[in-house]
Motif scaffolding. Structure first.
Motif, short mmCIF file in Angstrom:
data_model
loop_
_atom_site.label_atom_id
_atom_site.label_comp_id
_atom_site.label_asym_id
_atom_site.label_seq_id
_atom_site.Cartn_x
_atom_site.Cartn_y
_atom_site.Cartn_z
N ARG A 107 0.85 -1.19 0.00
CA ARG A 107 0.00 0.00 0.00
C ARG A 107 0.88 1.24 0.00
N ARG A 108 0.29 2.37 -0.24
CA ARG A 108 1.03 3.63 -0.35
C ARG A 108 1.75 3.97 0.96
N TRP A 109 3.04 4.33 0.84
CA TRP A 109 3.81 4.70 2.01
C TRP A 109 3.33 6.05 2.56
N PRO A 110 3.41 6.25 3.87
CA PRO A 110 2.92 7.51 4.45
C PRO A 110 3.78 8.72 4.11
N VAL A 111 5.08 8.53 3.87
CA VAL A 111 5.98 9.64 3.59
C VAL A 111 6.31 9.64 2.10
N THR A 162 13.58 -3.20 0.96
CA THR A 162 13.53 -4.01 -0.26
C THR A 162 12.94 -5.39 0.02
N SER A 163 13.12 -5.92 1.23
CA SER A 163 12.49 -7.19 1.58
C SER A 163 10.98 -7.04 1.64
N TYR A 164 10.52 -5.91 2.13
CA TYR A 164 9.07 -5.63 2.17
C TYR A 164 8.52 -5.54 0.75
N LEU A 165 9.29 -4.94 -0.16
CA LEU A 165 8.83 -4.76 -1.54
C LEU A 165 8.86 -6.06 -2.33
N TRP A 166 10.02 -6.74 -2.29
CA TRP A 166 10.26 -7.82 -3.25
C TRP A 166 10.53 -9.17 -2.58
N GLY A 167 10.19 -9.31 -1.31
CA GLY A 167 10.27 -10.60 -0.65
C GLY A 167 11.67 -11.15 -0.56
N ASN A 168 11.85 -12.40 -0.98
CA ASN A 168 13.13 -13.10 -0.82
C ASN A 168 14.18 -12.70 -1.84
N TRP A 169 13.84 -11.86 -2.80
CA TRP A 169 14.83 -11.42 -3.80
C TRP A 169 15.88 -10.56 -3.12
N ARG A 170 17.14 -10.94 -3.22
CA ARG A 170 18.24 -10.23 -2.56
C ARG A 170 18.64 -9.03 -3.42
N ALA A 180 7.71 -5.80 -13.38
CA ALA A 180 6.94 -6.28 -12.23
C ALA A 180 7.42 -5.63 -10.94
N ARG A 181 8.74 -5.54 -10.75
CA ARG A 181 9.27 -4.92 -9.54
C ARG A 181 9.05 -3.41 -9.55
N LEU A 182 9.12 -2.81 -10.72
CA LEU A 182 8.84 -1.37 -10.81
C LEU A 182 7.39 -1.06 -10.47
N ASN A 183 6.49 -1.96 -10.88
CA ASN A 183 5.06 -1.75 -10.57
C ASN A 183 4.82 -1.77 -9.06
N LYS A 184 5.45 -2.70 -8.36
CA LYS A 184 5.31 -2.75 -6.91
C LYS A 184 5.85 -1.48 -6.27
N LEU A 185 7.00 -1.05 -6.75
CA LEU A 185 7.62 0.16 -6.20
C LEU A 185 6.77 1.39 -6.49
N SER A 186 6.15 1.41 -7.66
CA SER A 186 5.29 2.54 -8.02
C SER A 186 4.05 2.61 -7.15
N VAL A 187 3.47 1.45 -6.81
CA VAL A 187 2.28 1.42 -5.96
C VAL A 187 2.59 1.99 -4.58
N CYS A 188 3.74 1.62 -4.03
CA CYS A 188 4.09 2.06 -2.68
C CYS A 188 4.54 3.52 -2.63
N SER A 189 5.25 3.97 -3.65
CA SER A 189 5.84 5.30 -3.61
C SER A 189 4.95 6.38 -4.22
N GLY A 190 4.03 5.97 -5.12
CA GLY A 190 3.20 6.95 -5.80
C GLY A 190 3.91 7.61 -6.97
N ILE A 191 5.08 7.11 -7.34
CA ILE A 191 5.84 7.64 -8.46
C ILE A 191 5.63 6.74 -9.67
N SER A 192 5.42 7.34 -10.81
CA SER A 192 5.10 6.57 -12.01
C SER A 192 6.26 5.67 -12.42
N VAL A 193 5.94 4.61 -13.15
CA VAL A 193 6.96 3.67 -13.61
C VAL A 193 7.93 4.36 -14.56
#
Length: 372
Positions: free
Chosen positions: A16-20, A49-57, A70-83
């Motif tokens: 979900r969207r990060w508060p900051v 990064t563990s919160y975002l992408w799980g077991n991927w180191r 796929a990883r950019l989409n997850k990051l975009s959802v949390c940060s609110g910044i476009s892909v």
């Protein structure tokens, strides 16, 4: 707050969207922004990064080159910044403008400072300008600092650093736990406190021309960097040549105080070299226009530099070199008629040259042989 137990599948929450909202700077690296995001949320970069992408180191890879959609989409959802904006923070868009080869994720990219990683430990992959970090209201790392042809800061006219000025260890911001990018992870001192060495005037001019050629239209950036690649290869091969003619040409091109340093870099890819080694080599590279390059080739040819030497430096020589030598590419081959009586002998193909060079580089770095 992001907690450290997100790796467990049973504990993973829906993204979900990060508060900051941490706004990236125009020329900021993706990894630098991720570290600042983690600080703003009072957590460590590894936990984020563990919160975002799980077991991927994530931090064992070079995140600044590119991320999958796929990883950019997850990051975009949390940060609110476009892909698209996240993609602009990576190095692919820059390297595609100056490289002649296709960029493969698993291989080394041209003109990118190589990130040598063992577990989470990295070796001198993050150059920086201490004056820039000191002047920033919130310190961050620039994209241009990861380009291997950039060894000076054109703003402060000083040489970049690629290790802590106090303990000489690598800069590893992804391993920090305090809310500042200017702290050394190893000795915990301020990496922007020490003054840096003043840069060579010619090198500053060359770096400015290279950076400006990337985004300016009709500059032929690929041709310019192809010529730069030619000069780097020529200097490095001349430095280790046993030919008397080549030694004399090398002595005429390079000052006596820099010859030993250039020759000590044998066998190591340019992108693996330290800032100091790269700056010395680049200082003697001629990236002038095609006419001046042809004049320089004519001068070196009159001193004994052979056409076979010029064509052996790169897999595909620059167009200016081919025109000077009167050659075409690909070269015309004289095919002979096969003899029907000759037996067909199948030989085992040799290993590709890039694989051999990469294995050799890793061996040198593993055993710390030679000056890098």
């Amino acid at each position: 707050m992001v907690y450290s137990n997100e790796r467990a599948k049973s504990n993973q929450a829906h993204l979900r969207r990060w508060p900051v909202n941490t706004v990236p700077y125009d020329d900021e690296l993706l990894s630098s922004w991720l570290v600042r995001v983690s600080f703003d949320h009072f957590t460590a970069p590894l936990i984020l990064t563990s919160y975002l992408w799980g077991n991927w180191r994530a931090w064992t890879f070079d995140l600044d080159r590119e991320l999958s959609v796929a990883r950019l989409n997850k990051l975009s959802v949390c940060s609110g910044i476009s892909v698209s904006q996240l993609q602009r923070m990576s190095l692919r868009s820059t390297i595609e403008k100056i490289s002649r080869t296709n960029l493969i994720q698993q291989s080394m990219w041209p003109w990118v400072v190589a990130r040598h990683t063992r577990n989470l430990n990295t070796y001198r992959y993050q150059p920086f300008c201490p004056k820039c970090l000191k002047d920033d209201s919130e310190p961050y790392f620039r994209r241009t600092w990861r380009l291997s042809f950039v060894t000076v800061c054109t703003k402060h006219l000083c040489q970049l650093l690629d290790c802590c000025p106090h303990c000489k260890q690598s800069i590893e911001p992804h391993r920090l736990k305090t809310k500042t990018l200017t702290e050394c992870r190893h000795c915990h001192q301020n990496i922007s406190a020490e003054p840096s060495k003043r840069a060579n005037g010619k090198l500053i001019k060359i770096t400015n021309e290279l950076i400006n050629s990337i985004d300016e239209p009709n500059t032929g950036a690929r041709d310019i960097f192809h010529q730069l690649e030619f000069w780097i290869a020529a200097l490095r091969k001349l430095s280790i040549s046993k030919s008397t003619t080549h030694k004399e040409i090398f002595s005429g091109l390079v000052d006596a105080k820099d010859r030993k340093l250039i020759s000590s870099c044998r066998g190591v890819n340019f992108n693996f070299l330290t800032v100091e080694s790269r700056s010395v080599i680049l200082k003697y590279c001629n990236i002038a226009n095609s006419d001046l390059l042809a004049q320089e080739l004519s001068r070196l040819s009159s001193q004994g530099l052979s056409s076979s030497f010029m064509t052996s430096l790169l897999t595909i020589p620059p167009l200016t070199v081919l025109n000077f030598l009167g050659l075409t590419w690909p070269p015309e081959s004289n095919t002979k008629r096969a003899c029907p009586q000759s037996p067909i002998i199948i030989k085992k193909a040799p290993r590709p040259r890039p694989l051999v060079e990469k294995s050799w580089e890793l061996l040198l770095r593993k055993h710390r042989l030679g000056k890098l």
